[in-house]
Structure formats: structure tokens, C-alpha cells
Design a protein around this motif. Sequence first.
Motif, PDB file in Angstrom:
ATOM      1  N   TRP A  70      30.223  28.290  41.134  1.00  0.00           N
ATOM      2  CA  TRP A  70      30.599  28.657  39.706  1.00  0.00           C
ATOM      3  C   TRP A  70      29.329  27.956  38.610  1.00  0.00           C
ATOM      4  CZ3 TRP A  70      32.525  32.994  38.296  1.00  0.00           C
ATOM      5  CH2 TRP A  70      33.527  33.665  39.324  1.00  0.00           C
ATOM      6  N   VAL A  74      26.183  30.291  39.275  1.00  0.00           N
ATOM      7  CA  VAL A  74      26.356  31.301  38.412  1.00  0.00           C
ATOM      8  C   VAL A  74      26.139  31.135  37.052  1.00  0.00           C
ATOM      9  CG1 VAL A  74      28.345  32.644  37.291  1.00  0.00           C
ATOM     10  CG2 VAL A  74      28.594  32.292  39.751  1.00  0.00           C
ATOM     11  N   THR A 129      26.286  32.809  29.148  1.00  0.00           N
ATOM     12  CA  THR A 129      26.754  33.546  30.330  1.00  0.00           C
ATOM     13  C   THR A 129      25.646  33.249  31.498  1.00  0.00           C
ATOM     14  OG1 THR A 129      25.505  35.389  29.780  1.00  0.00           O
ATOM     15  CG2 THR A 129      28.007  35.621  29.059  1.00  0.00           C
ATOM     16  N   ARG A 131      25.332  34.913  35.868  1.00  0.00           N
ATOM     17  CA  ARG A 131      25.540  36.094  36.599  1.00  0.00           C
ATOM     18  C   ARG A 131      26.001  36.036  38.125  1.00  0.00           C
ATOM     19  NH1 ARG A 131      25.021  40.865  34.204  1.00  0.00           N
ATOM     20  NH2 ARG A 131      24.600  41.885  36.033  1.00  0.00           N
ATOM     21  N   GLY A 133      25.905  38.656  41.004  1.00  0.00           N
ATOM     22  CA  GLY A 133      25.809  39.984  41.327  1.00  0.00           C
ATOM     23  C   GLY A 133      25.574  40.829  40.240  1.00  0.00           C
ATOM     24  N   ASP A 134      26.420  41.927  39.908  1.00  0.00           N
ATOM     25  CA  ASP A 134      26.384  42.681  38.753  1.00  0.00           C
ATOM     26  C   ASP A 134      27.333  42.438  37.799  1.00  0.00           C
ATOM     27  OD1 ASP A 134      24.450  44.266  40.106  1.00  0.00           O
ATOM     28  OD2 ASP A 134      25.988  45.769  40.802  1.00  0.00           O
ATOM     29  N   GLU A 135      28.076  41.152  37.838  1.00  0.00           N
ATOM     30  CA  GLU A 135      29.036  40.724  36.951  1.00  0.00           C
ATOM     31  C   GLU A 135      28.485  39.681  36.136  1.00  0.00           C
ATOM     32  OE1 GLU A 135      33.049  40.636  37.762  1.00  0.00           O
ATOM     33  OE2 GLU A 135      32.548  40.857  39.921  1.00  0.00           O
ATOM     34  N   THR A 136      28.957  39.463  34.835  1.00  0.00           N
ATOM     35  CA  THR A 136      28.698  38.362  33.913  1.00  0.00           C
ATOM     36  C   THR A 136      29.698  37.465  33.682  1.00  0.00           C
ATOM     37  OG1 THR A 136      26.895  40.044  33.060  1.00  0.00           O
ATOM     38  CG2 THR A 136      27.575  38.042  31.607  1.00  0.00           C
ATOM     39  N   PHE A 137      29.622  36.263  33.639  1.00  0.00           N
ATOM     40  CA  PHE A 137      30.717  35.566  33.318  1.00  0.00           C
ATOM     41  C   PHE A 137      30.310  34.329  32.467  1.00  0.00           C
ATOM     42  CE2 PHE A 137      30.980  37.019  37.746  1.00  0.00           C
ATOM     43  CZ  PHE A 137      32.641  37.173  37.733  1.00  0.00           C
ATOM     44  N   SER A 138      31.065  34.254  31.135  1.00  0.00           N
ATOM     45  CA  SER A 138      31.079  33.239  30.200  1.00  0.00           C
ATOM     46  C   SER A 138      31.440  31.686  30.649  1.00  0.00           C
ATOM     47  CB  SER A 138      31.884  33.476  29.051  1.00  0.00           C
ATOM     48  OG  SER A 138      33.152  33.442  29.162  1.00  0.00           O
ATOM     49  N   TYR A 141      34.955  31.480  30.436  1.00  0.00           N
ATOM     50  CA  TYR A 141      35.682  31.952  31.731  1.00  0.00           C
ATOM     51  C   TYR A 141      35.638  31.007  33.183  1.00  0.00           C
ATOM     52  CZ  TYR A 141      36.865  34.857  35.790  1.00  0.00           C
ATOM     53  OH  TYR A 141      37.408  35.296  36.958  1.00  0.00           O
ATOM     54  N   HIS A 145      38.804  29.644  34.899  1.00  0.00           N
ATOM     55  CA  HIS A 145      39.076  30.013  36.390  1.00  0.00           C
ATOM     56  C   HIS A 145      39.009  28.559  37.146  1.00  0.00           C
ATOM     57  CE1 HIS A 145      38.809  31.732  39.935  1.00  0.00           C
ATOM     58  NE2 HIS A 145      37.735  30.936  40.436  1.00  0.00           N
TER      59      HIS A 145
END
Length: 170
Positions: A70, A74, A129, A131, A133-138, A141, A145
Motif C-alpha cells: 500500500w 500504491v 493519491t 494508483r 491498476g485502474d483505481e486511485t487511492f488517497s 484511504y 485501510h
Amino acid sequence: MIQEDRRTPVPSAGADERTTLTAMLQFQRDTLALKCAGLTPDQLKDRAVAPSALSLLGLVRHAAEVERGWFRNVLAGEESRSPWTSPGSTEWADFDVEHADADADFAVWHAECARSRAIVEAAESLDETGRLGDETFSVRYVLAHMIEEYARHNGHADLLRERIDGTTGE
């Protein structure tokens, strides 16, 4: 017997969001360390109940993997690979602890936690943020998580510790 409780205190009021989230995450990290404190390498490798591969050392290795995934991969955009999974393998080896070196695994976990803290400290905002894959995460978040991830596994750790030596506690 579990060692003295030296977990990071979480401010109950008056702190900003970043301070609250990072303190809560550190408290959860400290809780996992507390559940493992004072045990031998063999006790740390002791599995819960067949057929589960769950062990305290496996949870530590899993926590290192989740931290790495993460925060480094990410949020920081790195392409860091697991130290426990063979290159090209699609199998996760977090819980494969039979031949694991507990001291080395704890060192990896501590290093990943330090790297995670540095990534969060470097973020100008919790709204930054990354990424997957196709998702964005702050950052926000990911912190929330990770608190959830540790809290869930700390429940497992509590049961494992009680099974190993009868020690219970927060």
C-alpha cells in the motif's frame, strides 16, 4: 507473559486528522509487536489450528507485505517485490514460516513500517493519491485501510497468543 505496554498513545481530542490516523495506525502496529513480545522463534511460528497456516510470525510477515504494497507500491509508485515470494511466483509466501528467520522477518517489518511512515510524512496532504491498476487511492484511504487491516489481524494475534501461553489482553 506479554511485556510492558509501551504502545503509542492515540490522542482522543484536539489532534488533526493526520495526527489521529497516524497515531492510531502506530498503536495497531505496536499492538502486533506486543502480542509477539517475549516469545521464542518456535512459538512465533506455532500455527493456530489445522488446516490454517496462521501464526504470529506469519501475521508479522503479512503486515510487512501489506505495508510494502500500500505505501511503497500504491502511494509511492514503487515496484517493490516481496522478500518471501519467489520471482515469477503468483503464490504469496507470507504464512510459509517453517524455515523462516524470525529476527530477519521482524527487521523487514520494522523497515517497511519506517518506510511507510516516511511516505506519509512526505505527503503534503491526506488527499494525495496513488494508483493500483485502474483505481486511485488517497493517503487518507490507505491509512484508514491499514488501521482496519491491523485491527482485524490483531484479533487473530490475540487468539494465537492466548493459545500459545494463555496470555490475554488488549
